[in-house]
Design an enzyme around this catalytic site. Sequence first.
Site, PDB file in Angstrom:
ATOM      1  N   LYS A  45       0.699  -1.441  -0.306  1.00  0.00           N
ATOM      2  CA  LYS A  45       0.023   0.094   0.253  1.00  0.00           C
ATOM      3  C   LYS A  45       0.860   0.940   0.201  1.00  0.00           C
ATOM      4  CE  LYS A  45      -3.454  -2.271   2.893  1.00  0.00           C
ATOM      5  NZ  LYS A  45      -3.836  -2.560   4.186  1.00  0.00           N
ATOM      6  N   GLU A 101       7.946   2.749  -5.203  1.00  0.00           N
ATOM      7  CA  GLU A 101       7.794   2.227  -3.972  1.00  0.00           C
ATOM      8  C   GLU A 101       7.858   3.146  -3.185  1.00  0.00           C
ATOM      9  OE1 GLU A 101       8.125  -0.405  -2.441  1.00  0.00           O
ATOM     10  OE2 GLU A 101       9.751  -2.123  -3.528  1.00  0.00           O
ATOM     11  N   ASP A 105      14.501  -0.243   1.197  1.00  0.00           N
ATOM     12  CA  ASP A 105      15.681  -0.385   2.903  1.00  0.00           C
ATOM     13  C   ASP A 105      17.084  -1.193   2.495  1.00  0.00           C
ATOM     14  OD1 ASP A 105      16.152   0.017   5.453  1.00  0.00           O
ATOM     15  OD2 ASP A 105      15.423  -2.326   5.611  1.00  0.00           O
ATOM     16  N   VAL A 155      10.420   5.447   9.440  1.00  0.00           N
ATOM     17  CA  VAL A 155      10.026   6.282   9.365  1.00  0.00           C
ATOM     18  C   VAL A 155       8.540   5.802   9.408  1.00  0.00           C
ATOM     19  CG1 VAL A 155      11.606   7.871   8.722  1.00  0.00           C
ATOM     20  CG2 VAL A 155      10.599   6.064   6.738  1.00  0.00           C
ATOM     21  N   ASP A 161       3.134   3.000   6.913  1.00  0.00           N
ATOM     22  CA  ASP A 161       2.551   3.010   7.828  1.00  0.00           C
ATOM     23  C   ASP A 161       3.528   2.722   9.068  1.00  0.00           C
ATOM     24  OD1 ASP A 161       2.964   0.472   6.524  1.00  0.00           O
ATOM     25  OD2 ASP A 161       1.168   0.056   7.499  1.00  0.00           O
ATOM     26  N   ARG A 167      -0.241   6.774   7.136  1.00  0.00           N
ATOM     27  CA  ARG A 167       0.104   6.462   5.701  1.00  0.00           C
ATOM     28  C   ARG A 167      -0.796   7.995   4.924  1.00  0.00           C
ATOM     29  NH1 ARG A 167       0.885   2.018   3.986  1.00  0.00           N
ATOM     30  NH2 ARG A 167      -0.280   0.112   4.893  1.00  0.00           N
TER      31      ARG A 167
HETATM   32  P1  5GP Z   1      13.140  -4.030   1.939  1.00  0.00           P
HETATM   33  O1  5GP Z   1      13.139  -5.146   1.439  1.00  0.00           O
HETATM   34  O2  5GP Z   1      13.569  -2.690   0.754  1.00  0.00           O
HETATM   35  O3  5GP Z   1      14.562  -4.354   3.135  1.00  0.00           O
HETATM   36  O4  5GP Z   1      12.512  -3.308   2.538  1.00  0.00           O
HETATM   37  C1  5GP Z   1      11.414  -2.546   1.608  1.00  0.00           C
HETATM   38  C2  5GP Z   1       9.917  -2.495   2.441  1.00  0.00           C
HETATM   39  O5  5GP Z   1       9.682  -2.456   3.565  1.00  0.00           O
HETATM   40  C3  5GP Z   1       9.484  -1.354   2.246  1.00  0.00           C
HETATM   41  O6  5GP Z   1       8.474  -1.270   0.478  1.00  0.00           O
HETATM   42  C4  5GP Z   1       8.336  -0.434   3.111  1.00  0.00           C
HETATM   43  O7  5GP Z   1       6.940  -2.057   3.001  1.00  0.00           O
HETATM   44  C5  5GP Z   1       9.035  -1.547   4.037  1.00  0.00           C
HETATM   45  N1  5GP Z   1      10.260  -0.971   5.053  1.00  0.00           N
HETATM   46  C6  5GP Z   1      11.186  -0.499   5.286  1.00  0.00           C
HETATM   47  N2  5GP Z   1      11.292   0.029   5.318  1.00  0.00           N
HETATM   48  C7  5GP Z   1      10.625   1.290   6.063  1.00  0.00           C
HETATM   49  C8  5GP Z   1      10.278   2.384   7.076  1.00  0.00           C
HETATM   50  O8  5GP Z   1      11.373   2.976   7.687  1.00  0.00           O
HETATM   51  N3  5GP Z   1       9.241   2.507   7.480  1.00  0.00           N
HETATM   52  C9  5GP Z   1       7.730   1.891   6.881  1.00  0.00           C
HETATM   53  N4  5GP Z   1       6.696   1.884   7.505  1.00  0.00           N
HETATM   54  N5  5GP Z   1       7.707   0.989   6.228  1.00  0.00           N
HETATM   55  C10 5GP Z   1       9.063   0.451   6.079  1.00  0.00           C
END
Ligand code: 5GP
Length: 180
Positions: A45, A101, A105, A155, A161, A167
């Site tokens: 979302k 996106e 992260d 964050v 969220d 959001r």
């Molecule tokens: P990755 O696979 O790059 O480690 O993580 C990406 C997903 O993790 C993002 O699309 C999001 O849903 C969630 N995410 C990563 N960091 C954050 C953050 O600081 N805040 C929130 N709300 N979601 C995060």
Amino acid sequence: MPLDDPNLGEIVVSQEQVKERIAELGREISDDYAGRAPLLVGVLKGAFVFMSDLARAIDLPVEFDFMAVSSYGSATKTSGVVRIVKDLDIDLAGRHVILVEDIVDSGLTLSYLRKNLKARNPASLEVCALLVRKGRQKRSPALKYVGFSIPPAFVVGYGLDAAERYRNLPYVCIWAGSES
Ligand code: 5GP
């Protein structure tokens, strides 16, 4: 402190900064895709707020589709194992796709999605991420369009969220609550 909520910390990206940066990204994308109609693919979302503002900053005919993924692992940490919960409606073959996106992260979700979308034979595939967390990606994630590079704190706001809340905040701020 933004809002009167003890769970919200320092503002990382203000409403004004978001607005300015999206206008720039919109101009860049409009130039890069001139004469074409890119297909914006939003990852639900988190990306819906960003995608909505970004699309209105693009001066081209654009089309939209969405997919929803769930990653196994806790709410605040991704394991990299991604499950598609809602797939796209539109066939990507021959399309100029921009994957939108909220935040990159570790980059694991993105790397899974990129592979998955690439296999559907789009004419081109680029990524536009509102936020990238500095120094967390193991491999260079090849992000063509990035809004902001942010420090390591979790964050919320502007689509992101904590347990489905926040959001709708018009800025991005540090989540000072407990991680679930
Ligand atoms: P990755 O696979 O790059 O480690 O993580 C990406 C997903 O993790 C993002 O699309 C999001 O849903 C969630 N995410 C990563 N960091 C954050 C953050 O600081 N805040 C929130 N709300 N979601 C995060």
